[in-house]
Design a protein around this motif. Structure first.
Motif: not given
Length: 92
Positions: A8-15, A48-53
């Motif tokens: 799902g959606e995360y706070q940042d790209t460390r996931f 795909v358009d959101s790097c936070m997912y």
């Protein structure tokens, strides 16, 4: 063996931490990796358009007592992508 798609959606790209007020999605169980991969592809392309997912495929194995091992992300062989077996296949 069952397969799950979790993400799902995360706070940042460390996931590591879901976004504020967001719960991770859990899709499954799926009887095969192929079915799980189809669900993963659907959710991954929808975001795909959101790097936070991020969505990942996990497997769980149940012993005769019905206790699940800790879920770990897996590839199409059912191995963890960082396992020695997977690394050996990547080098070959």
């Amino acid at each position: 063996m069952s397969y799950w798609v979790i993400g799902g959606e995360y706070q940042d790209t460390r996931f590591q931490t879901p976004a504020k007020d967001k719960a991770l999605e859990q899709l499954g169980p799926f009887a095969s990796y192929k079915e799980a991969h189809a669900a993963w592809a659907s959710r991954a392309w929808a975001t795909v358009d959101s790097c936070m997912y991020r969505f990942r495929i996990f497997k769980d194995d149940f012993d005769v007592n019905g206790d699940a091992e800790v879920a770990a992300p897996c590839d199409e062989t059912g191995s963890h992508p960082d396992s020695p077996e997977a690394k050996a296949k990547a080098v070959a």
